[in-house]
Every structure is written in C-alpha cells, then in structure tokens.
Design an enzyme around this catalytic site. Structure first.
Site, short mmCIF file in Angstrom:
data_model
loop_
_atom_site.label_atom_id
_atom_site.label_comp_id
_atom_site.label_asym_id
_atom_site.label_seq_id
_atom_site.Cartn_x
_atom_site.Cartn_y
_atom_site.Cartn_z
NE ARG A 35 -2.60 0.32 3.44
CZ ARG A 35 -3.53 1.01 4.48
NH1 ARG A 35 -4.49 0.50 4.71
NH2 ARG A 35 -2.46 0.54 5.74
CB THR B 111 -2.25 6.61 -3.19
OG1 THR B 111 -1.78 5.88 -2.67
CG2 THR B 111 -1.92 8.37 -3.75
CG ASP C 156 2.51 -3.29 9.43
OD1 ASP C 156 2.83 -4.84 8.83
OD2 ASP C 156 2.92 -1.88 8.09
CG ASP D 45 6.33 -3.80 9.82
OD1 ASP D 45 7.02 -4.26 8.24
OD2 ASP D 45 5.91 -2.14 9.54
C1 PRP Z 1 -1.09 -4.48 4.26
C2 PRP Z 1 -1.76 -5.82 4.22
C3 PRP Z 1 -2.56 -6.04 2.96
C4 PRP Z 1 -2.71 -4.22 3.38
C5 PRP Z 1 -4.29 -3.81 2.96
O1 PRP Z 1 -0.20 -4.94 3.79
O2 PRP Z 1 -1.19 -7.51 4.92
O3 PRP Z 1 -1.79 -6.61 1.64
O4 PRP Z 1 -1.75 -3.88 4.13
O5 PRP Z 1 -4.36 -3.02 3.33
P1 PRP Z 1 -5.36 -2.35 2.21
O6 PRP Z 1 -7.32 -3.23 2.29
O7 PRP Z 1 -5.74 -1.02 2.58
O8 PRP Z 1 -4.81 -2.26 0.94
P2 PRP Z 1 1.05 -4.03 3.33
O9 PRP Z 1 0.75 -2.78 2.20
O10 PRP Z 1 1.69 -2.86 4.93
O11 PRP Z 1 2.98 -5.00 3.02
P3 PRP Z 1 3.52 -5.78 4.02
O12 PRP Z 1 2.37 -7.23 3.64
O13 PRP Z 1 4.09 -5.91 2.50
O14 PRP Z 1 3.89 -5.05 5.19
N1 URA Z 2 -2.03 -3.60 7.72
C1 URA Z 2 -2.35 -3.97 7.93
O1 URA Z 2 -0.93 -4.36 8.26
N2 URA Z 2 -2.60 -3.66 8.60
C2 URA Z 2 -3.54 -2.26 9.27
O2 URA Z 2 -4.30 -1.84 9.84
C3 URA Z 2 -4.32 -1.83 8.09
C4 URA Z 2 -3.40 -2.34 7.16
#
Ligand code: PRP
Ligand code: URA
Length: 208
Positions: free
Chosen positions: A103, A107, A199, A202
């Site tokens: 994400r 945005t 997160d 993380d």
């Molecule tokens: C997180 C999560 C989803 C997304 C959800 O990933 O694992 O893929 O955010 O958010 P959304 O519904 O608003 O799209 P992130 O972008 O943090 O990447 P990561 O898994 O690599 O940490």
């Molecule tokens: N991605 C995450 O990992 N946590 C949230 O709460 C939203 C998006």
C-alpha cells in the site's frame, strides 16, 4: 452482511486476542497467524467439490471422497505468507501463487510489484490469503488479477476486516465470499484497522 463469514469459534477468538496484544512477539505472532488461518480455512473450504472413489481398507472396500478441484493458495506479500503454511499442510497438493502488493503510504492504493502467473490458469479455485482487509484496495486488485488470469471461483480468507474494506470488496466483487476471524470497528486516518493488531507484515517479520 451477505457473503461475509466472521468466525464465532472460541478457539479463533482466543487466539485472535493474543495476536492483537502489543506484547505478543514475532515468533508467537507467526504461530498464531498460522493457527488461525488453519481454523478459518476449514470453513472456507466447506463447499469444495468432491469425487466419489473406492477405498480398500485392511478389511473391506468402502466409498471414499477425493477433492475434485485444483486449488491455488494466493498469499498477498508480505503479510499473507504467514497464512500459507497451515493451510498448505491441510491441502498439500495445492499450488501456491504469490502476488506482491504494497500500500502506498500516502494514497493507500495498492502498488503491484510481483506477479508470475503463467498465461493460462492452472487452478480452478483460488483462496486469497491476507490477514488484513483494511481499505480493501489490495484484495480488490488481487481479485482483478485472478479474474484476468481466468479463475472464476475465488474466496478471500483474512484475519481482521474493516466494514469499509468489506463494502469496497463487495462493491467490485460481490460474489467473492469473505472469511474472517473478526470484523473490527473501522479505519484510522492512516488506513489502519481499529482496534486491529497494527502492521501485520512488520509484526510477523520483526521489521516494525
Ligand atoms: C497490508 C496487508 C494487506 C494490505 C491491506 O499490506 O497485509 O495486504 O495492507 O490494506 P488495504 O486493504 O487497505 O489494501 P502492506 O501494504 O502493509 O504490505 P506488507 O504486507 O508487505 O507489510
Ligand atoms: N495493513 C496492516 O498490516 N494493518 C492494518 O491495520 C491495515 C493495513
């Protein structure tokens, strides 16, 4: 909500409460993500098609059942990775197709960075694995990719969803069922689920 299944199982609720805790370390977090995914997939696969077969036991022949459909597990990188292991143990012949999305912090829109799907689909059912359904942008983008690939039977399996994410996903893909451990209150100003768990990527990978 139509086509949305939030678990009411006490084991799921118990494990989710530990997962949410800020004091839960990465190792325990990974263990819980794996366990919760395994419990959720049981419900999410209840309508898989089967074929009747014959089984020879040590004593007699009897009717048996084998799964009919080719199943694809589709973890959204990174956080979906932790859900694969438990699910794969239950369905070892599944194929695993990774989709890389992150994400954009400003945005909140998904940005695609990994997709190695071959031209023709090799599976008939896809189970998307991602612990967090926040705005729903990542889930919608992944379903778009899988539909373009030619898969028609798609399910989303997550751990925590927001009402906004569920509405967004079903606005674009109403026929895709959503399986979750919990539906939370909503999103904060940074697009994080409240109360959520922080997160998910993380916390699994110790990169927070
Ligand atoms: C997180 C999560 C989803 C997304 C959800 O990933 O694992 O893929 O955010 O958010 P959304 O519904 O608003 O799209 P992130 O972008 O943090 O990447 P990561 O898994 O690599 O940490
Ligand atoms: N991605 C995450 O990992 N946590 C949230 O709460 C939203 C998006």
């Amino acid at each position: 909500m139509n086509n949305v299944y939030a678990s009411s199982h006490p084991l799921v609720a118990h494990k989710l409460s530990i997962l949410r805790k800020v004091s839960t370390d990465s190792q325990k977090f990974r263990e819980l993500v794996k366990e919760i995914a395994t419990l959720l997939i049981y419900e999410a696969t209840a309508d898989l098609q089967t074929i009747i077969t014959t089984v020879q036991t040590p004593l007699a022949k009897c009717e048996g059942i084998v799964l009919k459909e080719n199943i694809g597990l589709v973890p959204i990188l990174r956080a979906g990775l932790g859900m694969v292991e438990g699910v794969w143990e239950l369905m070892p012949s599944s194929e695993v197709w990774h989709i890389g999305l992150y994400r954009d912090e400003k945005t909140l829109k998904p940005v695609e960075y990994y997709n190695k799907l071959p031209i023709e689909p090799t599976v008939s059912v896809c189970l998307i694995l991602d612990p967090m359904l926040a705005t729903g942008g990542s889930a919608v983008a992944t379903i778009d990719i899988l539909k373009r690939w030619g898969v028609r039977k798609i399910k989303f399996v997550g751990i925590i969803g927001s009402p906004e994410g569920i509405t967004h996903l079903h606005e674009f893909h109403p026929e895709v069922p959503i399986y979750l451990a919990a539906i939370d209150l909503g999103l904060n100003e940074n697009g994080y689920i409240l109360p959520g768990l922080g997160d998910a990527g993380d916390r699994q990978f110790g990169t927070g």
